[in-house]
Design a protein around this motif. Structure first.
Motif, PDB file in Angstrom:
ATOM      1  N   LYS A 147       0.843  -1.176   0.000  1.00 44.44           N
ATOM      2  CA  LYS A 147       0.000   0.000   0.000  1.00 44.44           C
ATOM      3  C   LYS A 147       0.879   1.227   0.000  1.00 44.44           C
ATOM      4  CE  LYS A 147      -3.913   2.045   2.333  1.00 44.44           C
ATOM      5  NZ  LYS A 147      -4.898   1.917   3.379  1.00 44.44           N
ATOM      6  N   ASP A 187       1.330   5.225   0.584  1.00 47.99           N
ATOM      7  CA  ASP A 187       0.651   6.349   1.242  1.00 47.99           C
ATOM      8  C   ASP A 187       0.975   7.658   0.545  1.00 47.99           C
ATOM      9  OD1 ASP A 187       3.153   7.049   2.034  1.00 47.99           O
ATOM     10  OD2 ASP A 187       2.823   6.765   4.177  1.00 47.99           O
ATOM     11  N   LYS A 191       5.613   6.424   0.310  1.00 49.58           N
ATOM     12  CA  LYS A 191       6.269   5.271   0.928  1.00 49.58           C
ATOM     13  C   LYS A 191       5.340   4.066   0.822  1.00 49.58           C
ATOM     14  CE  LYS A 191       9.121   7.805   4.155  1.00 49.58           C
ATOM     15  NZ  LYS A 191       9.002   8.589   5.371  1.00 49.58           N
ATOM     16  N   THR A 192       5.916   2.879   0.622  1.00 48.20           N
ATOM     17  CA  THR A 192       5.066   1.699   0.512  1.00 48.20           C
ATOM     18  C   THR A 192       5.187   0.837   1.761  1.00 48.20           C
ATOM     19  OG1 THR A 192       6.849   0.643  -0.677  1.00 48.20           O
ATOM     20  CG2 THR A 192       5.010   1.481  -1.997  1.00 48.20           C
ATOM     21  N   GLU A 193       4.055   0.357   2.196  1.00 43.56           N
ATOM     22  CA  GLU A 193       4.009  -0.498   3.379  1.00 43.56           C
ATOM     23  C   GLU A 193       3.527  -1.889   2.958  1.00 43.56           C
ATOM     24  OE1 GLU A 193       4.372   0.487   6.759  1.00 43.56           O
ATOM     25  OE2 GLU A 193       3.270  -1.043   7.856  1.00 43.56           O
ATOM     26  N   ILE A 203       1.453  -5.058   3.373  1.00 41.36           N
ATOM     27  CA  ILE A 203       0.219  -5.389   4.080  1.00 41.36           C
ATOM     28  C   ILE A 203      -0.079  -6.867   3.849  1.00 41.36           C
ATOM     29  CG2 ILE A 203      -2.238  -4.868   4.271  1.00 41.36           C
ATOM     30  CD1 ILE A 203      -1.073  -2.300   4.651  1.00 41.36           C
ATOM     31  N   SER A 254      -0.540  -4.964   9.012  1.00 43.15           N
ATOM     32  CA  SER A 254       0.486  -4.188   8.309  1.00 43.15           C
ATOM     33  C   SER A 254       1.848  -4.551   8.868  1.00 43.15           C
ATOM     34  CB  SER A 254       0.231  -2.695   8.496  1.00 43.15           C
ATOM     35  OG  SER A 254       0.408  -2.345   9.850  1.00 43.15           O
ATOM     36  N   SER A 306       3.985  -2.496  10.097  1.00 40.89           N
ATOM     37  CA  SER A 306       4.232  -1.724  11.313  1.00 40.89           C
ATOM     38  C   SER A 306       3.472  -2.275  12.520  1.00 40.89           C
ATOM     39  CB  SER A 306       3.815  -0.274  11.117  1.00 40.89           C
ATOM     40  OG  SER A 306       4.482   0.288  10.040  1.00 40.89           O
ATOM     41  N   ARG A 344       8.755   9.092  12.272  1.00 37.63           N
ATOM     42  CA  ARG A 344       8.566   8.446  10.970  1.00 37.63           C
ATOM     43  C   ARG A 344       7.593   9.228  10.084  1.00 37.63           C
ATOM     44  NH1 ARG A 344      12.022   5.168   8.877  1.00 37.63           N
ATOM     45  NH2 ARG A 344      10.379   4.314   7.586  1.00 37.63           N
ATOM     46  N   ASN A 345       6.754  10.049  10.712  1.00 38.92           N
ATOM     47  CA  ASN A 345       5.850  10.874   9.917  1.00 38.92           C
ATOM     48  C   ASN A 345       6.494  12.197   9.526  1.00 38.92           C
ATOM     49  OD1 ASN A 345       2.771  10.116   9.479  1.00 38.92           O
ATOM     50  ND2 ASN A 345       3.516   9.053  11.290  1.00 38.92           N
TER      51      ASN A 345
END
Lengths: 384, 259
Positions: A62, A64, A68-70, A72, A98, A100, A331-332
């Motif tokens: 995914k 955002d 950045k890709t996370e 899932i 996810s 994280s 991280r944000n």
């Protein structure tokens, strides 16, 4: 006379041993009972509970808004229901996890989860949804490890510390129940704080003059540091303090936070007060005619030894709870200076007021101990 | 003026007035420790393995707190060793439970306050639980450990005839004395942070069984009790390591004089 004392001491050790054996026996029974209960308590819950039998994972990515890709995982889960009307039926559950795992669950085989079931008129399961992981057994595990270690290593003294912890927790729950019944929280906290101090010190160091001077020292020390906090806060109108962390409360956060400050400060001050008053008692015991100046000098040295590490203890205890928030903010892409100024202000405040209390209580307890313990010595000399 | 700044200045003045030069040292060690912690978090945020960062950071912080305030000597050295051993042990005890109980990250109650942030941050929060636990107990175990080893040092200095076994026993009994007050210090520190949530649970009329399975509740219990486990374990370990180290020197001297 000397022999009598030795005999008394030996008897005391024997008694202690007997008590210890009884305590260890009791702990062994209660902990095995609690472990048995916790692994078989599904029927005590009204919510349905399911145990994961198999997990089928489907990976996806995914992206955002920051590009950045996370990773899932979509988890397709087969689970068996452990209680209620659908006991022993298997259900299919879907779960999203996810990388994280900041607010989701990565489920594994044998995990137990609470689920909500939607069924049709002929009581067949249409679908089921995961609500929350069943965590009670982990709570019981760690409580058991803690209690067993305290009893094994601390023996009778460890047992006393446990009792004082339990008493304090009961008082705390009492305040919160009374608070929800409409009593004023500030009034309740003051009463509870006095109870906390008196009971904890009496349980840990017994009913004697040393405890009295520690209790008086703690109460004055807490009062003074809370006064300092109050004056600084009032005169600056909460400047630089941000309550976002407590926003979800329906009560005004300022008041609740101030009460938390009082309670958080108590423990550290008690610790210092007991250390100082026992040291002063020891000094008077060894030499009843010791000069006041010498007492103050030795006690101050002890105070200097402990204040740095005690303040450290508070700083780490308070800041450790903010670690996930700090990391999420970092991280944000939130700037560090902003995090320090904005998101950590409550924790800083707690740690600082606690440390101020610790340092202040050193001279205060030296003073109360000299007054209370010195008198005792004069009295004893007069008696003999 | 900013309240935090005023309180910092008050603390510095009090520490200097009551603790003299050691008080000032304590104050700056505190600041240094804070920055070390923050630097650790920046490294973890840069996706370096949290467990490694925590471990090395914890040793650094113990090093600063022990050696800056109390100097480099046999008591601080044995405390440092004991702290490292206990960090290992607590990690060993809590690692599996901490990860399996899935207490990482944020609960639904807390996500409201960070709602404007993305929760997908490519950082695995389950390992960070261990980091939180270890950082939370670090200050406490350093405190208990140095108290025990300096009292043992006094005993050893004032009584050259003392045996290793009785030195160990004295260390244990000193430790048990500290245990009672230390548990209180931590209990109140954690309770004060937890009160908000208990009041919140109460407002929402959560049942006891719901609370018991709540993420935040379990996380808090884990944090407090891991701390408790740390301070109980540090007692025998410091007593043992300190008595061994003190007598190691004696043994060494004896052998030397024989030669």
């Amino acid at each position: 006379m000397h022999k009598y004392l030795i005999n008394k001491y030996i008897n005391k050790i024997k008694n202690d041993k007997k008590h210890t054996i009884i305590i260890i026996f009791l702990v062994a029974i209660t902990s095995s009972l609690s472990l048995y209960f916790i692994s078989n308590n599904e029927n005590f819950y009204s919510k349905p509970i399911a145990r994961v039998l198999s997990v089928n994972e489907e990976e996806s990515k995914k992206e955002d808004s920051n590009g950045k890709t996370e990773n899932i995982k979509l988890q397709k889960i087969q689970a068996v229901i452990l209680n209620g009307t659908y006991k022993n039926k298997t259900v299919e559950l879907n779960n999203i996890s996810s990388f994280s795992q900041a607010n989701d669950l990565d489920l594994k085989i044998n995990d137990e989860v609470f689920i909500s079931i939607t069924d049709n008129d002929s009581s067949q399961i249409k679908s089921a949804k995961i609500l929350e992981l069943k965590r009670d057994k982990y709570v019981i595990y760690i409580v058991n490890i803690f209690i067993v270690l305290v009893i094994l290593i601390g023996r009778l003294k460890g047992f006393k510390s446990l009792i004082s912890v339990v008493v304090n927790i009961i008082i705390l729950l009492g305040i919160i129940v009374l608070f929800t019944k409409g009593f004023d929280l500030l009034f309740l906290s003051v009463i509870a704080s006095i109870l906390f101090v008196i009971l904890s010190i009496l349980i840990v160091s017994g009913p004697n003059k040393k405890s009295v001077s520690a209790i008086v020292g703690t109460l004055i020390g807490t009062l003074l540091s809370v006064l300092i906090a109050g004056i600084v806060i009032k005169s600056n109108n909460w400047n630089g303090i941000h309550f976002e962390e407590m926003e979800f409360l329906t009560h005004p956060p300022e008041k609740i936070f101030f009460i938390e400050l009082i309670i958080g400060t108590l423990g550290g001050i008690m610790d210092i007060a007991i250390s100082i008053s026992s040291a002063i008692e020891e000094l008077y015991d060894k030499n009843p005619n010791i000069q006041r100046k010498a007492v103050i000098k030795s006690a101050r040295e002890i105070g200097q030894d402990i204040m740095g590490t005690m303040a450290n203890t508070l700083v780490f205890a308070y800041l450790s709870g903010s670690i996930p928030t700090i990391l999420l903010l970092l991280r944000n892409g939130i700037p560090i200076t902003y995090i320090i100024n904005f998101n950590l202000s409550l924790e800083f405040m707690r740690a600082l007021i606690g440390s101020i209390g610790i340092v202040l209580s050193i001279p205060i307890t030296i003073f109360t101990s000299i007054i209370i313990l010195k008198k005792q010595m004069i009295g004893e000399i007069a008696e003999s | 003026m900013n309240i935090i700044l005023i309180l910092l200045i008050i603390l510095l003045i009090l520490m200097a007035a009551i603790g003299g030069s050691r008080g000032v040292k304590s104050f700056f060690t505190l600041i240094l420790n804070f920055f070390t912690l923050f630097f650790m978090l920046i490294l973890i945020g840069a996706k370096i393995d949290p467990i490694k960062v925590t471990f090395i950071g914890a040793i650094l912080i113990s090093f600063f707190s022990l050696f800056f305030i109390n100097g480099f000597n046999r008591k601080t050295f044995s405390s440092l060793l004991s702290v490292i051993v206990v960090i290992f042990l607590v990690m060993f005890i809590t690692y599996d439970m901490g990860i399996n109980s899935k207490i990482q990250g944020f609960s639904n109650e807390q996500t409201e306050t960070v709602a404007y942030l993305s929760l997908y941050v490519q950082l695995n929060f389950s390992k960070i639980v261990i980091c939180e636990i270890l950082i939370g107990l670090l200050g406490a175990i350093i405190d208990v450990s140095i108290s025990i080893s300096s009292s043992m040092n006094e005993l050893y200095k004032n009584n050259s005839q003392i045996t290793k076994k009785s030195l160990f026993k004295s260390g244990m009994s000193i430790g048990k004395d500290i245990l009672g007050t230390m548990t209180n210090t931590l209990l109140f520190a954690y309770i004060s942070g937890f009160m908000t949530l208990i009041i919140y649970f109460n407002e929402l009329n959560y049942s006891l069984s719901t609370i018991f399975n709540e993420k935040v509740f379990c996380a808090e219990i884990f944090q407090v009790l891991s701390c408790g486990i740390g301070i109980i374990l540090i007692i025998p370990i410091t007593a043992y390591i300190t008595s061994e180290i003190f007598f190691l020197k004696k043994l060494f001297k004896k052998n030397l004089s024989k030669v």
